[in-house]
Design a protein around this motif. Structure first.
Motif, PDB file in Angstrom:
ATOM      1  N   MET A  90       0.840  -1.195   0.000  1.00  0.00           N
ATOM      2  CA  MET A  90       0.000   0.000   0.000  1.00  0.00           C
ATOM      3  C   MET A  90       0.877   1.249   0.000  1.00  0.00           C
ATOM      4  O   MET A  90       1.760   1.386   0.850  1.00  0.00           O
ATOM      5  CB  MET A  90      -0.895  -0.009   1.246  1.00  0.00           C
ATOM      6  CG  MET A  90      -1.746   1.224   1.412  1.00  0.00           C
ATOM      7  SD  MET A  90      -2.921   1.047   2.788  1.00  0.00           S
ATOM      8  CE  MET A  90      -1.843   0.735   4.179  1.00  0.00           C
ATOM      9  N   VAL A  91       0.636   2.135  -0.958  1.00  0.00           N
ATOM     10  CA  VAL A  91       1.274   3.450  -0.921  1.00  0.00           C
ATOM     11  C   VAL A  91       0.481   4.277   0.084  1.00  0.00           C
ATOM     12  O   VAL A  91      -0.736   4.439  -0.047  1.00  0.00           O
ATOM     13  CB  VAL A  91       1.275   4.138  -2.305  1.00  0.00           C
ATOM     14  CG1 VAL A  91       1.987   5.487  -2.226  1.00  0.00           C
ATOM     15  CG2 VAL A  91       1.945   3.242  -3.351  1.00  0.00           C
ATOM     16  N   LYS A  92       1.168   4.765   1.119  1.00  0.00           N
ATOM     17  CA  LYS A  92       0.511   5.484   2.208  1.00  0.00           C
ATOM     18  C   LYS A  92       0.174   6.928   1.787  1.00  0.00           C
ATOM     19  O   LYS A  92       0.628   7.390   0.729  1.00  0.00           O
ATOM     20  CB  LYS A  92       1.430   5.484   3.430  1.00  0.00           C
ATOM     21  CG  LYS A  92       1.656   4.092   4.007  1.00  0.00           C
ATOM     22  CD  LYS A  92       2.574   4.191   5.219  1.00  0.00           C
ATOM     23  CE  LYS A  92       2.817   2.834   5.856  1.00  0.00           C
ATOM     24  NZ  LYS A  92       3.717   2.941   7.026  1.00  0.00           N
ATOM     25  N   PRO A  93      -0.610   7.631   2.614  1.00  0.00           N
ATOM     26  CA  PRO A  93      -1.022   8.992   2.234  1.00  0.00           C
ATOM     27  C   PRO A  93       0.138   9.924   1.862  1.00  0.00           C
ATOM     28  O   PRO A  93      -0.004  10.737   0.945  1.00  0.00           O
ATOM     29  CB  PRO A  93      -1.751   9.500   3.485  1.00  0.00           C
ATOM     30  CG  PRO A  93      -2.319   8.265   4.098  1.00  0.00           C
ATOM     31  CD  PRO A  93      -1.283   7.202   3.874  1.00  0.00           C
ATOM     32  N   ASP A  94       1.283   9.791   2.540  1.00  0.00           N
ATOM     33  CA  ASP A  94       2.414  10.664   2.200  1.00  0.00           C
ATOM     34  C   ASP A  94       2.968  10.337   0.819  1.00  0.00           C
ATOM     35  O   ASP A  94       3.317  11.234   0.046  1.00  0.00           O
ATOM     36  CB  ASP A  94       3.510  10.600   3.268  1.00  0.00           C
ATOM     37  CG  ASP A  94       3.994   9.185   3.566  1.00  0.00           C
ATOM     38  OD1 ASP A  94       3.175   8.235   3.472  1.00  0.00           O
ATOM     39  OD2 ASP A  94       5.170   9.006   3.899  1.00  0.00           O
ATOM     40  N   GLY A  95       3.002   9.055   0.470  1.00  0.00           N
ATOM     41  CA  GLY A  95       3.467   8.648  -0.854  1.00  0.00           C
ATOM     42  C   GLY A  95       2.532   9.119  -1.949  1.00  0.00           C
ATOM     43  O   GLY A  95       2.966   9.552  -3.017  1.00  0.00           O
ATOM     44  N   VAL A  96       1.219   9.055  -1.674  1.00  0.00           N
ATOM     45  CA  VAL A  96       0.220   9.534  -2.631  1.00  0.00           C
ATOM     46  C   VAL A  96       0.375  11.039  -2.823  1.00  0.00           C
ATOM     47  O   VAL A  96       0.445  11.545  -3.951  1.00  0.00           O
ATOM     48  CB  VAL A  96      -1.216   9.200  -2.162  1.00  0.00           C
ATOM     49  CG1 VAL A  96      -2.255   9.875  -3.054  1.00  0.00           C
ATOM     50  CG2 VAL A  96      -1.432   7.690  -2.138  1.00  0.00           C
TER      51      VAL A  96
END
Length: 159
Positions: A11-17
């Motif tokens: 899962m790409v986390k909110p910071d990565g998004v």
């Protein structure tokens, strides 16, 4: 799914998004030869977040984890390949990005433990993959197909 393949949850986390890293991260797994079998762009609610991080429920950082993972959308995926869980973990790096070597996803894109860009199932946690995949995806969302490049990634096996 051939007998040497396994599926792993990422899962790409909110910071990565927010930092625009979805494409870069997907490309790295594709470049490696792994096969994407499911993907979902989703905003987690508190209930799903608490289930996802259930093992940490008693820890002091639990509320912060839930707050962070629900702070923006995430990109959940399932990747398939030989020894996929261990290989993906190796590509992701250590939980603390400052201890992750350059060349790993966290080593290249992270400097902070709380904002470490990506989650991947733990190969040392028996059943973590299945649990996390089931939490985010229905069976019919996992696509079975042949990837034409597989013949160039894996040596032909004698049957």
């Amino acid at each position: 799914m051939s007998h040497h393949d396994e599926r792993t949850f990422v899962m790409v986390k909110p910071d990565g998004v927010q930092r625009g890293l979805i494409g870069e991260i997907v490309s790295r797994f594709e470049d490696r030869g792994l096969k994407l079998v499911a993907g979902k762009f989703v905003q987690l609610d508190e209930e799903l977040a608490k289930s996802h991080y259930g093992e940490h429920e008693d820890k002091p950082f639990f509320d912060g984890l839930v707050e962070f993972i629900t702070s923006g959308p995430v990109f959940a995926m399932v990747w398939e390949g030989a020894d996929a869980t261990r290989q993906v973990r190796a590509m992701v790096g250590e939980t603390d990005p400052t201890e992750s070597p350059p060349g790993t996803i966290r080593g290249d894109f992270g400097l902070d433990l709380g904002h470490n860009v990506i989650h991947a199932s733990d190969h040392e946690d028996e059943g973590a993959n299945e649990r996390e995949i089931d939490l985010f995806f229905d069976d019919d969302e996992l696509v079975d197909y042949d990837l034409d490049t597989s013949a160039w990634v894996y040596e032909e096996e004698d049957h």
